[in-house]
Scaffold this motif. Structure first.
Motif, PDB file in Angstrom:
ATOM      1  N   UNK A 160      15.957  19.466  -5.596  1.00 32.53           N
ATOM      2  CA  UNK A 160      15.604  20.589  -5.675  1.00 32.53           C
ATOM      3  C   UNK A 160      14.072  20.485  -4.580  1.00 32.53           C
ATOM      4  N   UNK A 161      13.401  19.535  -4.745  1.00 32.18           N
ATOM      5  CA  UNK A 161      12.027  19.429  -3.997  1.00 32.18           C
ATOM      6  C   UNK A 161      12.444  18.919  -2.674  1.00 32.18           C
ATOM      7  N   UNK A 162      13.204  18.061  -2.241  1.00 30.69           N
ATOM      8  CA  UNK A 162      13.228  17.535  -0.827  1.00 30.69           C
ATOM      9  C   UNK A 162      14.339  18.424   0.013  1.00 30.69           C
ATOM     10  N   UNK A 163      15.042  19.463  -0.646  1.00 34.42           N
ATOM     11  CA  UNK A 163      15.822  20.128  -0.002  1.00 34.42           C
ATOM     12  C   UNK A 163      15.395  21.663   0.066  1.00 34.42           C
ATOM     13  N   UNK A 164      14.624  21.750  -0.620  1.00 31.79           N
ATOM     14  CA  UNK A 164      13.962  23.212  -0.567  1.00 31.79           C
ATOM     15  C   UNK A 164      14.804  24.303  -1.147  1.00 31.79           C
ATOM     16  N   UNK A 165      15.904  23.630  -1.869  1.00 33.43           N
ATOM     17  CA  UNK A 165      16.754  24.613  -2.400  1.00 33.43           C
ATOM     18  C   UNK A 165      16.598  25.187  -3.713  1.00 33.43           C
ATOM     19  N   UNK A 166      17.380  26.143  -4.097  1.00 35.05           N
ATOM     20  CA  UNK A 166      17.210  27.039  -5.343  1.00 35.05           C
ATOM     21  C   UNK A 166      18.014  26.075  -6.576  1.00 35.05           C
ATOM     22  N   UNK A 167      17.485  25.846  -7.529  1.00 33.22           N
ATOM     23  CA  UNK A 167      18.208  24.945  -8.671  1.00 33.22           C
ATOM     24  C   UNK A 167      19.789  25.227  -8.778  1.00 33.22           C
ATOM     25  N   UNK A 168      20.126  26.653  -8.805  1.00 32.63           N
ATOM     26  CA  UNK A 168      21.532  26.930  -8.897  1.00 32.63           C
ATOM     27  C   UNK A 168      22.466  26.462  -7.672  1.00 32.63           C
ATOM     28  N   UNK A 169      21.762  26.563  -6.568  1.00 27.94           N
ATOM     29  CA  UNK A 169      22.379  26.241  -5.323  1.00 27.94           C
ATOM     30  C   UNK A 169      22.817  24.751  -5.347  1.00 27.94           C
ATOM     31  N   UNK A 170      22.080  23.778  -6.109  1.00 27.44           N
ATOM     32  CA  UNK A 170      22.370  22.462  -6.304  1.00 27.44           C
ATOM     33  C   UNK A 170      23.445  22.439  -7.375  1.00 27.44           C
ATOM     34  N   UNK A 171      23.334  22.697  -8.361  1.00 28.48           N
ATOM     35  CA  UNK A 171      24.219  22.582  -9.571  1.00 28.48           C
ATOM     36  C   UNK A 171      25.444  23.200  -9.316  1.00 28.48           C
ATOM     37  N   UNK A 172      25.580  24.089  -8.539  1.00 26.95           N
ATOM     38  CA  UNK A 172      26.917  24.655  -7.815  1.00 26.95           C
ATOM     39  C   UNK A 172      27.363  24.238  -6.871  1.00 26.95           C
ATOM     40  N   UNK A 173      26.882  23.211  -6.133  1.00 24.64           N
ATOM     41  CA  UNK A 173      27.258  22.596  -4.811  1.00 24.64           C
ATOM     42  C   UNK A 173      28.416  21.786  -5.266  1.00 24.64           C
ATOM     43  N   UNK A 174      29.354  21.595  -4.087  1.00 26.20           N
ATOM     44  CA  UNK A 174      30.696  20.626  -4.423  1.00 26.20           C
ATOM     45  C   UNK A 174      30.414  19.686  -3.428  1.00 26.20           C
ATOM     46  N   UNK A 175      31.024  18.414  -3.967  1.00 26.70           N
ATOM     47  CA  UNK A 175      30.835  17.246  -3.083  1.00 26.70           C
ATOM     48  C   UNK A 175      31.439  17.364  -1.692  1.00 26.70           C
ATOM     49  N   UNK A 176      32.391  18.322  -1.419  1.00 26.33           N
ATOM     50  CA  UNK A 176      32.985  18.680  -0.068  1.00 26.33           C
ATOM     51  C   UNK A 176      32.064  19.339   0.844  1.00 26.33           C
ATOM     52  N   UNK A 177      31.051  19.665   0.286  1.00 23.48           N
ATOM     53  CA  UNK A 177      29.850  20.604   1.225  1.00 23.48           C
ATOM     54  C   UNK A 177      29.173  19.398   2.211  1.00 23.48           C
ATOM     55  N   UNK A 178      29.160  18.442   1.435  1.00 22.34           N
ATOM     56  CA  UNK A 178      28.150  17.096   2.085  1.00 22.34           C
ATOM     57  C   UNK A 178      28.941  16.496   3.018  1.00 22.34           C
ATOM     58  N   UNK A 179      28.452  16.365   4.422  1.00 19.34           N
ATOM     59  CA  UNK A 179      28.984  15.464   5.536  1.00 19.34           C
ATOM     60  C   UNK A 179      27.881  14.457   5.748  1.00 19.34           C
TER      61      UNK A 179
END
Length: 349
Positions: A160-179
């Motif tokens: 949450x801190x190092x990506x500057x993202x909202x917490x729900x954007x992190x817990x709702x993220x799918x593995x396929x989103x990350x390259x």
């Protein structure tokens, strides 16, 4: 959400078939079809509030029989439960709905047309301004290792801190989103603004994501799966609850109250402190550009965002590499952070 899907699937003729004396729910379905689904980026949020707080109480009543007193009783239930913001949100939705119904002719006059949001539970609270100082970032980061947390919660809070993202954007993220080869987080439109968003992955982000991938069930599609059902993501409130326990406990972090959303504000403030251009910072936060730029500036800013995110990552690494929070600035130059001696990270000078 079955109710909303039914409205989407139905034709206007199927919804608007009740003559001149429709119930609140009947007319509201037409409003959702013709207005809410068109004007709202995330109509499901508004519909969820209406289904929970409005329709159970007045959905079956004839719309033309609705009174100001009956509506205020809906809001008052929420106010009495201490849910002031939700009461204001429900008021705003019902006022918008009734104004539309009056304009369309389903209603002669909205009973709450003259009411303002401040009339419901008083004036709204001022926007939060909490951000963590360098010393507090040190305590937060290392305190996570000294508290009984799951690896998912520990590294998700750091992300949450190092990506500057909202917490729900992190817990709702799918593995396929990350390259992780291209070092890109391809979030798509899965965010509050529903704008297409790609974020460069900084070294500290990479560390957090790798830790989350190792902690996650290999068969789960989620970056942060729920512990009891890996096929579901971690609940949106889990990170808030974990952080709240760490702050409130007598032998907790010992810091002033903050939330995962305040970590995002901390990141944004740090970007400014590192002289990040405002347009680049806005792109990182996935906020719209200002003025005419939002129409004509279609540059993706990826290279500039990568430079800024790497500088921010290096700044946080420098903070957490210190031996003690006493070596770091608190709010003002020369001010040091004082922790209760019972706090888990309290250290003698």
């Amino acid at each position: 959400m079955i109710w909303l899907e039914q409205v989407k699937a139905a034709s206007l003729g199927e919804l608007d078939n009740f003559g001149d004396e429709g119930t609140v729910e009947q007319v509201m379905k037409v409003w959702v079809k013709l207005s809410l689904l068109i004007s709202r980026r995330r109509p499901e949020i508004a519909v969820s509030s209406l289904l929970k707080h409005v329709l159970p109480g007045i959905g079956s009543q004839p719309l033309k029989n609705l009174t100001r007193l009956r509506l205020n009783r809906l809001y008052n239930i929420l106010i009495a439960e201490g849910k002031k913001e939700e009461a204001r949100r429900v008021f705003a939705l019902t006022k918008q709905f009734l104004a539309w119904a009056e304009m369309q002719g389903y209603l002669d006059h909205s009973p709450i047309a003259s009411m303002k949001k401040r009339d419901v539970a008083g004036r709204a609270s001022p926007p939060r301004s909490r951000q963590l100082s360098d010393a507090e970032i040190w305590v937060f980061w290392h305190g996570l290792d000294n508290w009984a947390l799951s690896e998912q919660a520990r590294w998700a809070l750091r992300l949450c801190l190092v990506s500057a993202r909202r917490p729900d954007e992190i817990v709702q993220a799918q593995k396929a989103e990350f390259d992780l080869q291209l070092e890109l987080w391809k979030q798509g439109t899965r965010n509050k603004s529903q704008r297409e968003h790609v974020l460069p992955i900084s070294p500290l982000m990479h560390q957090c994501i790798e830790a989350l991938l190792q902690a996650a069930d290999p068969d789960s599609p989620w970056l942060v799966p729920a512990p009891r059902d890996p096929q579901q993501p971690l609940s949106k409130g889990a990170l808030n609850q974990a952080l709240r326990r760490m702050i409130r406990a007598p032998r907790g972090l010992g810091l002033e109250t903050f939330t995962p959303r305040d970590l995002r504000r901390t990141a944004r403030s740090k970007l400014s402190a590192l002289d990040t251009p405002n347009d680049v910072a806005r792109k990182i936060m996935n906020h719209a550009l200002e003025g005419i730029d939002r129409v004509y500036d279609t540059h993706d800013y990826l290279s500039q965002m990568r430079i800024a995110m790497n500088r921010f990552s290096a700044a946080v690494e420098q903070i957490i590499a210190c031996e003690s929070y006493h070596q770091l600035q608190h709010r003002y130059e020369g001010e040091t952070l004082l922790l209760d001696e019972r706090a888990i990270m309290a250290m003698a000078r």
